[in-house]
Design an enzyme around this catalytic site. Structure first.
Site, short mmCIF file in Angstrom:
data_model
loop_
_atom_site.label_atom_id
_atom_site.label_comp_id
_atom_site.label_asym_id
_atom_site.label_seq_id
_atom_site.Cartn_x
_atom_site.Cartn_y
_atom_site.Cartn_z
N GLU A 1 0.83 -1.21 0.00
CA GLU A 1 0.00 0.00 0.00
C GLU A 1 0.86 1.26 0.00
O GLU A 1 0.66 2.20 0.77
CB GLU A 1 -0.97 -0.01 1.20
CG GLU A 1 -2.04 -1.09 1.06
CD GLU A 1 -3.14 -0.96 2.09
OE1 GLU A 1 -4.30 -1.18 1.72
OE2 GLU A 1 -2.85 -0.65 3.26
N GLU B 1 -6.62 -7.70 -0.90
CA GLU B 1 -7.00 -7.70 0.51
C GLU B 1 -8.50 -7.42 0.56
O GLU B 1 -8.92 -6.27 0.50
CB GLU B 1 -6.25 -6.65 1.32
CG GLU B 1 -4.86 -7.03 1.75
CD GLU B 1 -4.29 -6.07 2.79
OE1 GLU B 1 -5.08 -5.34 3.43
OE2 GLU B 1 -3.06 -6.06 2.95
#
Length: 600
Positions: free
Chosen positions: A170, A246
């Protein structure tokens, strides 16, 4: 080729690639149905059980992070023993007929201490983490030199299960250093990684743009509104398979709040919407596990919030490996899109219920005076040092100085909890989550402060900050500069010898912390247990020398999970390091976990 005749991941010479619309396994379209399972949060003797249950839910892949700080607590080391044996974990995935995704970071977040970055990195002020800075990249090179051979030799084209490796984590939420991402790609490729490389970001225009790099396959992270989020991802990546790497099907807990849960039917509907698009998925989490020992991370967005010991995450497979409501709901959804085995897992019987008297105890001060103590040694300083400065990167430490009078004691900051004593008598507690930094000392004497690092921040700008007491240290505005510090060796805390070394350790009745208390119990056969912490204050509990993790009366959790493989037939030992107080010194083992109240 049918599923029954398709080669398994242990077949040499196979291929995995990014196609125009699909992932391609041996040239054929392949949908990844993956679940996150962190080997470092599960007892290694239970890995095979958890992996097997993933297949029974219909998954074909297991994803895991790699925690750099756990493998390398000291620079130049790379520990792969016991619960850090990544090679064994990947081999078990292959043996189950599943594939693997590896996310080595170096930053992982994961609600893990310091986001997986070793604390020793930050002792050099010139290090610039998560960017293309020479000192940082040199450290990463050392890390990858040790790690990547384990992964590379288990890639699918070499007969192993690994089909994808992720670059960073991320990154678009943090920065946009393209040179850094390119350097990580080069390190992975030069380290033998040949499978496709991916990135993951939340599906916003800025994050996807900042966190990506040409040649890296973009994936997204979200837990709802799949069509909308995947449309954003598609705008940034016109071709290639869509993947939610995710899929947030639960959430983590922090001390003093409620236990986070989401309804199984609601989560299953979101998964159904995602799979109906044809996208691939990685469930975060399939099985959360436990933040054993002192490994939990923390968040700080104005208020410090340390993560609790349980990482149950309200996942399909519970912390103790039981199929929960989401297991069955997700299995039904997956069965609409892919074959699901006929075999189903069975629920375990309730855990044994019994009590153990904590009939041996010794105060921390007495334990330190014991001739056999291995808890640590005092060292003097002409200033107030942080714990990082003295190379103590986790757990507890004692600070000591002498004051000639009473007054207002203050610090620049407390990280994260400080219990203050004057000549052995409690004065008060300074707690970071309450923004405490000062209290009144009633008089002259020896000032001792037990400091606890409650978990390093794992997300945001406060990653890597020093722990301990942060200066200046003042008494009524005047500096306190002469200090002694004793870093407590956590590995030595549960030693039974520390309870027996001095007859002063024998006591009955309540336990006034900081102190150690212990007891013994027998089992016929090892089995999972649940240790109730109701009525206890704050501390850590150990079974047979293994740190089960932190407990705290403020909740939400009221039990600690004891994996069955920690036990042995016959005599077993429990030791508690209690920093506050236990009125009734009994360890109670209960039939099932109690993770606390919810917001429903």
């Amino acid at each position: 080729m049918s599923a029954s005749t398709q080669p398994g991941p242990s077949t040499p010479g196979r291929t995995f690639a990014i196609g125009e619309e699909d992932f391609l396994l041996d040239g054929e379209p392949f949908r990844i149905l993956s679940g996150a399972l962190h080997y470092f949060r599960v007892h290694p003797d239970l890995w095979a059980d958890r992996i097997h249950k993933a297949r029974l839910m219909g998954l074909n892949t297991i994803e895991t992070y790699v925690p750099w700080n756990e493998h390398s607590p000291v620079r130049g080391t790379f520990d792969t023993r016991a619960g850090l044996d990544l090679a064994r974990f990947l081999d078990l995935i292959a043996a189950e007929g599943l594939y693997a995704i590896v996310r080595p970071g170096p930053y992982i977040c994961a609600e893990w201490d310091n986001g997986g970055l070793p604390a020793w990195l930050f002792t050099n002020p010139e290090v610039g983490v998560r960017r293309n800075e020479p000192h940082y990249m040199e450290a990463i090179s050392e890390y990858f030199d040790a790690l990547l051979p384990i992964v590379a030799e288990r890639q699918i084209d070499r007969g192993g299960p690994v089909i994808l490796v992720q670059i960073e984590n991320e990154y678009g939420a943090y920065s946009d250093d393209k040179d850094y991402l390119a350097a990580l790609v080069e390190l992975n490729r030069s380290g033998g990684i040949t499978v496709p490389l991916t990135t993951i970001d939340q599906p916003t225009d800025q994050m996807l743009a900042d966190g990506g790099l040409p040649g890296l396959h973009k994936t997204a992270s979200f837990g709802s509104r799949a069509n909308e989020r995947l449309a954003t991802l598609r705008r940034h990546q016109p071709t290639g398979p869509l993947m939610c790497a995710e899929f947030w099907n639960g959430w983590f807990d922090f001390w003093g709040a409620h236990h986070h849960t989401t309804g199984a039917a609601e989560a299953a509907a979101e998964l159904d919407e995602l799979l109906a698009t044809g996208a691939s998925v990685n469930l975060y989490m399939f099985h959360g596990g436990t933040n054993f020992g002192l490994t939990n991370g923390a968040n700080d967005k104005g208020v410090y919030q340390p993560t609790v010991t349980s990482y149950d995450y309200d996942a399909p497979l519970t912390e103790s490996g039981e199929p929960g409501p989401k297991f069955w709901a997700f299995r039904d959804v997956i069965a609409k899109y892919a074959p699901v085995p006929d075999e189903v897992p069975t629920a375990s019987a309730p855990a044994p219920v019994f009590e153990v008297a904590l009939d041996r105890s010794i105060s921390l001060s007495d334990a330190l005076f014991s001739p056999s103590s291995k808890l640590g040694t005092w060292a003097g300083y002409d200033h107030l040092p942080t714990l990082d400065e003295i190379g103590h990167f986790r757990g507890f430490a004692l600070y000591r100085t002498t004051v000639g009078s009473g007054g207002v004691l203050s610090f620049g900051e407390v990280r994260d909890r400080a219990q203050v004593f004057l000549d052995g008598a409690p004065v008060g507690v300074l707690s970071r989550d309450h923004h405490d930094s000062a209290l009144t000392v009633p008089g002259a004497g020896v000032l001792e402060i037990l400091v606890e690092d409650q978990g390093r921040v794992n997300y945001g700008p406060r990653i890597g900050e020093d722990k301990g007491l942060i200066g200046p240290a003042l008494l009524d505005g005047e500096p306190l500069s002469a200090w002694e510090v004793l870093p407590l060796a956590v590995d030595a805390l549960p030693a039974e010898a520390s309870l027996d070394a001095d007859p002063r350790g024998a006591s009955a009745g309540s336990i006034a912390g900081p102190a150690f208390a212990g007891g013994s119990f027998d089992v016929d056969e090892p089995t999972d247990l649940f240790l109730s912490t109701v009525g206890w204050g704050k501390g850590n509990a150990f079974v047979n020398g293994f740190d089960l993790g932190r407990y705290w009366g403020r909740g939400p959790g009221e039990t600690l999970y004891v994996p069955g493989p920690l036990l042995r037939p016959g005599r077993n030992e429990i030791v508690v390091f209690e920093t506050l107080a236990i009125a009734d010194p009994v360890a109670r083992f209960v039939a099932a976990p109690e993770l606390g109240h919810t917001d429903f």
